[in-house]
Design a protein around this motif. Structure first.
Motif, PDB file in Angstrom:
ATOM      1  N   THR A 123      28.524  21.219  58.638  1.00 34.58           N
ATOM      2  CA  THR A 123      27.299  22.022  58.684  1.00 34.58           C
ATOM      3  C   THR A 123      26.711  22.195  57.295  1.00 34.58           C
ATOM      4  N   VAL A 124      27.577  22.477  56.313  1.00 31.20           N
ATOM      5  CA  VAL A 124      27.103  22.679  54.941  1.00 31.20           C
ATOM      6  C   VAL A 124      26.497  21.388  54.380  1.00 31.20           C
ATOM      7  N   LEU A 125      27.169  20.252  54.595  1.00 33.79           N
ATOM      8  CA  LEU A 125      26.660  18.976  54.093  1.00 33.79           C
ATOM      9  C   LEU A 125      25.340  18.598  54.758  1.00 33.79           C
ATOM     10  N   ALA A 126      25.255  18.827  56.072  1.00 37.12           N
ATOM     11  CA  ALA A 126      24.014  18.514  56.784  1.00 37.12           C
ATOM     12  C   ALA A 126      22.870  19.394  56.292  1.00 37.12           C
ATOM     13  N   ALA A 127      23.154  20.683  56.059  1.00 35.77           N
ATOM     14  CA  ALA A 127      22.122  21.589  55.543  1.00 35.77           C
ATOM     15  C   ALA A 127      21.675  21.169  54.148  1.00 35.77           C
ATOM     16  N   GLY A 128      22.631  20.757  53.314  1.00 38.57           N
ATOM     17  CA  GLY A 128      22.276  20.278  51.983  1.00 38.57           C
ATOM     18  C   GLY A 128      21.431  19.025  52.032  1.00 38.57           C
ATOM     19  N   ALA A 129      21.780  18.101  52.932  1.00 40.04           N
ATOM     20  CA  ALA A 129      20.999  16.875  53.086  1.00 40.04           C
ATOM     21  C   ALA A 129      19.581  17.188  53.546  1.00 40.04           C
ATOM     22  N   ALA A 130      19.461  18.128  54.485  1.00 35.37           N
ATOM     23  CA  ALA A 130      18.138  18.518  54.967  1.00 35.37           C
ATOM     24  C   ALA A 130      17.314  19.141  53.844  1.00 35.37           C
ATOM     25  N   ALA A 131      17.952  19.946  52.993  1.00 36.81           N
ATOM     26  CA  ALA A 131      17.244  20.579  51.882  1.00 36.81           C
ATOM     27  C   ALA A 131      16.716  19.540  50.895  1.00 36.81           C
ATOM     28  N   VAL A 132      17.530  18.530  50.594  1.00 35.85           N
ATOM     29  CA  VAL A 132      17.084  17.450  49.706  1.00 35.85           C
ATOM     30  C   VAL A 132      15.863  16.756  50.298  1.00 35.85           C
ATOM     31  N   THR A 133      15.919  16.477  51.591  1.00 38.19           N
ATOM     32  CA  THR A 133      14.805  15.815  52.263  1.00 38.19           C
ATOM     33  C   THR A 133      13.532  16.639  52.168  1.00 38.19           C
ATOM     34  N   ILE A 134      13.625  17.920  52.439  1.00 39.02           N
ATOM     35  CA  ILE A 134      12.449  18.784  52.454  1.00 39.02           C
ATOM     36  C   ILE A 134      11.786  18.834  51.084  1.00 39.02           C
ATOM     37  N   VAL A 135      12.590  19.008  50.027  1.00 37.08           N
ATOM     38  CA  VAL A 135      12.024  19.091  48.678  1.00 37.08           C
ATOM     39  C   VAL A 135      11.356  17.770  48.285  1.00 37.08           C
ATOM     40  N   LEU A 136      12.014  16.654  48.575  1.00 36.96           N
ATOM     41  CA  LEU A 136      11.459  15.353  48.176  1.00 36.96           C
ATOM     42  C   LEU A 136      10.231  14.993  49.002  1.00 36.96           C
ATOM     43  N   LEU A 169      20.180  14.396  60.613  1.00 39.00           N
ATOM     44  CA  LEU A 169      19.767  14.222  62.003  1.00 39.00           C
ATOM     45  C   LEU A 169      20.938  13.798  62.873  1.00 39.00           C
ATOM     46  N   ALA A 170      21.858  13.009  62.316  1.00 41.27           N
ATOM     47  CA  ALA A 170      23.020  12.559  63.076  1.00 41.27           C
ATOM     48  C   ALA A 170      23.938  13.715  63.440  1.00 41.27           C
ATOM     49  N   ARG A 171      23.767  14.854  62.780  1.00 41.21           N
ATOM     50  CA  ARG A 171      24.671  15.975  62.959  1.00 41.21           C
ATOM     51  C   ARG A 171      24.007  17.202  63.564  1.00 41.21           C
ATOM     52  N   THR A 172      22.811  17.037  64.110  1.00 47.84           N
ATOM     53  CA  THR A 172      22.142  18.124  64.810  1.00 47.84           C
ATOM     54  C   THR A 172      21.165  17.524  65.802  1.00 47.84           C
ATOM     55  N   SER A 173      20.461  18.355  66.536  1.00 43.07           N
ATOM     56  CA  SER A 173      19.493  17.847  67.506  1.00 43.07           C
ATOM     57  C   SER A 173      18.196  17.455  66.804  1.00 43.07           C
ATOM     58  N   ALA A 174      17.440  16.546  67.420  1.00 43.66           N
ATOM     59  CA  ALA A 174      16.169  16.106  66.838  1.00 43.66           C
ATOM     60  C   ALA A 174      15.184  17.271  66.763  1.00 43.66           C
ATOM     61  N   GLY A 175      15.161  18.100  67.801  1.00 44.68           N
ATOM     62  CA  GLY A 175      14.239  19.227  67.810  1.00 44.68           C
ATOM     63  C   GLY A 175      14.523  20.219  66.707  1.00 44.68           C
ATOM     64  N   ARG A 176      15.796  20.557  66.517  1.00 43.82           N
ATOM     65  CA  ARG A 176      16.157  21.517  65.476  1.00 43.82           C
ATOM     66  C   ARG A 176      15.922  20.933  64.098  1.00 43.82           C
ATOM     67  N   MET A 177      16.261  19.649  63.898  1.00 39.30           N
ATOM     68  CA  MET A 177      16.050  19.020  62.599  1.00 39.30           C
ATOM     69  C   MET A 177      14.560  18.938  62.280  1.00 39.30           C
ATOM     70  N   GLY A 178      13.759  18.597  63.291  1.00 44.34           N
ATOM     71  CA  GLY A 178      12.323  18.525  63.073  1.00 44.34           C
ATOM     72  C   GLY A 178      11.739  19.856  62.645  1.00 44.34           C
ATOM     73  N   ALA A 179      12.287  20.946  63.193  1.00 42.50           N
ATOM     74  CA  ALA A 179      11.765  22.270  62.868  1.00 42.50           C
ATOM     75  C   ALA A 179      11.961  22.620  61.401  1.00 42.50           C
ATOM     76  N   THR A 180      12.978  22.063  60.751  1.00 45.41           N
ATOM     77  CA  THR A 180      13.207  22.372  59.339  1.00 45.41           C
ATOM     78  C   THR A 180      12.065  21.875  58.455  1.00 45.41           C
ATOM     79  N   THR A 181      11.326  20.875  58.919  1.00 44.77           N
ATOM     80  CA  THR A 181      10.257  20.333  58.083  1.00 44.77           C
ATOM     81  C   THR A 181       9.047  21.256  58.018  1.00 44.77           C
TER      82      THR A 181
END
Length: 313
Positions: free
Chosen positions: A7-20, A236-248
């Motif tokens: 969960t922590v690694l996936a959240a960190g990966a999502a954060a990198v994506t959002i900033v970039l 995305l491989a570690r959560t649902s598409a809908g939830r991952m999309g919402a982070t953007t």
């Protein structure tokens, strides 16, 4: 690897994506003064493909099955090809913040498509969080656009959002069978190939561009493309598409801040309230229910899929 560490690694990966990705909207706006939409798309995707390919070929690889190629082509053509060209063209007409807000109807489309096509359903927190975050996007839009958005630019942003949503939904099943890095590289390469008709324009505009602008194109290819799309796929491989999309939904407020800082595009006061709504909506959508089966597949399945290559080439 424990569920907590996942969960922590996936959240960190999502954060990198959002900033970039937020930085990409600003960079595209800046580079657009010297590079046309198609040329910029090709340059960015070629750089991303080369960098990702260099990593892929240093690791054991898995050969995509025949059934995977259809989804890879859909993801590559739409998300990497159509999305980039449409967004780059839109930002010739719209400021970076407005473009980011318009493109962020994408997460709502992802949630709907994932619920219908990936059997993710429509969790209450996801629906409520998406609605709150989208209200924030609308508030930012109405307070920041100043009525200057051209109709064609708006249409292009909507097209980019649709391509983005379909691409994500096509990508999600692939990540259960292939490593995130490999999926990203193949899709990026397909997108680059689809943009090859812009090669003469890219060569001509590169020859005329300032060195600093060329380095911005390199930045777009290396970070918002190669790195950010890979960290996105990992998360995305570690959560649902809908939830991952919402982070953007976090991308528009970050884009507005960066646009103000780097492009002198000052947001209206109401934009800050919209950004707060975006943050609240994402927080709601990311809340987990008491059940561990919220996502479309167990975490253990994803780990097993990524751990052992089926073949080498």
């Amino acid at each position: 690897m424990t569920d907590r560490r996942q969960t922590v690694l996936a959240a960190g990966a999502a954060a990198v994506t959002i900033v970039l990705w937020a930085s990409a909207f600003v960079a595209i706006r800046h580079v657009g003064h010297e590079f046309s939409a198609g040329a910029l798309s090709l340059g960015r995707l070629v750089i991303g493909s080369l960098l990702l390919g260099g990593l892929v070929f240093t690791r054991p690889r898995r050969l995509p099955a025949k059934r995977d190629w259809k989804l890879l082509v859909v993801c590559g053509l739409l998300w990497f090809g159509v999305y980039n060209v449409a967004l780059n063209e839109a930002e010739q007409r719209l400021d970076a913040g407005t473009a980011a807000m318009l493109v962020n109807i994408g997460p709502l489309l992802i949630a709907v498509l994932a619920g219908l096509l990936l059997s993710e359903g429509f969790p209450r927190r996801l629906v409520i969080g998406s609605a709150v975050a989208f209200a924030g996007v609308l508030l930012i839009g109405t307070s920041s656009s100043g009525g200057q958005a051209e109709t064609w630019g708006v249409i292009l942003c909507v097209l980019a959002a649709v391509a983005y949503a379909v691409g994500v939904v096509a990508q999600k099943p692939l990540l259960a069978r292939l490593p995130a890095l490999e999926v990203t590289w193949i899709a990026c390469t397909i997108g680059a190939i689809s943009c090859l008709p812009f090669a003469p324009t890219l060569l001509r505009e590169t020859a005329a561009a300032r060195p600093s602008t060329i380095w911005w194109v390199v930045f777009l290819g290396a970070f918002p493309t190669a790195l950010a799309f890979t960290t996105w796929a990992y998360a995305l491989a570690r959560t649902s598409a809908g939830r991952m999309g919402a982070t953007t939904y976090l991308v528009p407020p970050l884009t507005i801040f960066l646009g103000w800082l780097l492009l002198d595009e000052s947001p209206a006061p109401l934009a800050y309230a919209g950004g707060a709504l975006c943050l609240l909506g994402v927080a709601i959508s990311r809340l987990k229910s008491g059940q561990r089966t919220v996502d479309s597949m167990p975490l253990t399945s994803t780990v097993n899929a990524d751990s052992k290559p089926l073949s080498k080439s």
